[in-house]
Design a protein around this motif. Structure first.
Motif, PDB file in Angstrom:
ATOM      1  N   TYR A  49       1.988  -1.518   4.125  1.00 31.95           N
ATOM      2  CA  TYR A  49       1.528  -2.877   4.433  1.00 31.95           C
ATOM      3  C   TYR A  49       1.180  -3.575   3.120  1.00 31.95           C
ATOM      4  CZ  TYR A  49       1.155  -1.787   9.405  1.00 31.95           C
ATOM      5  OH  TYR A  49       1.432  -1.442  10.702  1.00 31.95           O
ATOM      6  N   HIS A 103       0.044   3.909   1.413  1.00 31.92           N
ATOM      7  CA  HIS A 103      -0.192   4.662   2.649  1.00 31.92           C
ATOM      8  C   HIS A 103       0.925   4.433   3.663  1.00 31.92           C
ATOM      9  CE1 HIS A 103      -2.408   5.092   6.673  1.00 31.92           C
ATOM     10  NE2 HIS A 103      -2.114   6.313   6.256  1.00 31.92           N
ATOM     11  N   GLN A 104       1.045   3.185   4.169  1.00 27.12           N
ATOM     12  CA  GLN A 104       2.090   2.921   5.160  1.00 27.12           C
ATOM     13  C   GLN A 104       2.857   1.642   4.869  1.00 27.12           C
ATOM     14  OE1 GLN A 104       0.658   3.185   9.195  1.00 27.12           O
ATOM     15  NE2 GLN A 104       0.251   5.366   9.035  1.00 27.12           N
ATOM     16  N   CYS A 108      -7.052  -1.543   0.609  1.00 21.17           N
ATOM     17  CA  CYS A 108      -6.160  -1.994   1.679  1.00 21.17           C
ATOM     18  C   CYS A 108      -6.934  -1.921   2.982  1.00 21.17           C
ATOM     19  CB  CYS A 108      -4.916  -1.120   1.744  1.00 21.17           C
ATOM     20  SG  CYS A 108      -3.804  -1.570   3.094  1.00 21.17           S
ATOM     21  N   HIS A 128      -5.939   0.388   6.895  1.00 20.39           N
ATOM     22  CA  HIS A 128      -6.551   1.650   7.317  1.00 20.39           C
ATOM     23  C   HIS A 128      -7.670   2.081   6.372  1.00 20.39           C
ATOM     24  CE1 HIS A 128      -2.224   1.757   8.542  1.00 20.39           C
ATOM     25  NE2 HIS A 128      -2.780   1.914   9.701  1.00 20.39           N
ATOM     26  N   GLY A 129      -7.979   1.260   5.390  1.00 15.78           N
ATOM     27  CA  GLY A 129      -9.124   1.540   4.533  1.00 15.78           C
ATOM     28  C   GLY A 129      -8.841   2.326   3.264  1.00 15.78           C
ATOM     29  N   SER A 130      -7.591   2.386   2.824  1.00 15.18           N
ATOM     30  CA  SER A 130      -7.310   3.108   1.575  1.00 15.18           C
ATOM     31  C   SER A 130      -7.960   2.411   0.388  1.00 15.18           C
ATOM     32  CB  SER A 130      -5.802   3.196   1.333  1.00 15.18           C
ATOM     33  OG  SER A 130      -5.213   4.125   2.202  1.00 15.18           O
ATOM     34  N   CYS A 153       0.820  -1.205   0.000  1.00 17.04           N
ATOM     35  CA  CYS A 153       0.000   0.000   0.000  1.00 17.04           C
ATOM     36  C   CYS A 153       0.861   1.266   0.000  1.00 17.04           C
ATOM     37  CB  CYS A 153      -0.892  -0.038   1.234  1.00 17.04           C
ATOM     38  SG  CYS A 153      -2.087   1.295   1.323  1.00 17.04           S
TER      39      CYS A 153
HETATM   40  S1  FES Z   1      -1.210   0.783   4.913  1.00 16.58           S
HETATM   41 FE1  FES Z   1      -2.874   0.513   3.553  1.00 16.58          FE
HETATM   42  S2  FES Z   1      -4.376   1.850   4.266  1.00 16.58           S
HETATM   43 FE2  FES Z   1      -2.718   2.187   5.601  1.00 16.58          FE
END
Ligand code: FES
Length: 148
Positions: free
Chosen positions: A92, A89-90, A107, A110-112, A87
């Motif tokens: 994962y 975002h972070q 994802c 966190h819901g991205s 992802c």
């Molecule tokens: S790591 Fe995927 S939404 Fe945060």
């Protein structure tokens, strides 16, 4: 308005997003961050044989397989698409193809949510939403090539 009534009024997809934004990921973020900060795959170039039973889910619209940190999916229009499983975002590696909203990458940490071209749909944690890396697809008979 009661919760059940509220969710019903929002529709099934929105209710899912509200009810299960972190199916198995929020606790990761709140505890150790284990599993995050993975590298987005680079130099991607591999093939999948659609006749191989391991890839059988790619015969169905909405089906996907994971390989080399890449999600390869057959979208709801019957076309093949591929994106980073890691992802934006972070970091994962929990990005999957989901059939909601006409078919998106999602994802659940966190819901991205991402369009099939990698464009971010939503913003989580107030962070600027970054695009998800997507890959090219080439189909030759039963061989699907995924590459940059
Ligand atoms: S790591 Fe995927 S939404 Fe945060």
């Amino acid at each position: 308005m009661e919760r059940k009534q509220f969710l019903k009024s929002m529709g099934a997809a929105a209710a899912f997003a509200v009810s299960f934004p972190c199916l198995h990921g929020c606790s990761k973020d709140e505890t150790t961050d284990e599993g995050g900060d993975k590298e987005v795959p680079t130099g991607v170039d591999f093939t999948l044989d659609l006749n191989d039973s391991a890839n059988a889910s790619l015969m169905n619209e909405g089906g996907y397989v994971l390989k080399n940190d890449v999600v390869v999916a057959k979208n709801l229009d019957g076309e093949y698409v591929a994106a980073s499983q890691v992802c934006s975002h972070q970091g994962y590696d929990e990005v999957r193809f989901v059939s909601q909203n006409g078919g998106i990458f999602y994802c659940d940490v966190h819901g991205s949510q991402f369009e099939l071209d990698g464009s971010p749909i939503n913003q989580v944690d107030g962070s600027p939403a970054r695009p998800l890396k997507v890959f090219n697809i080439e189909l030759s008979e039963s061989i699907l090539r995924v590459f940059e």
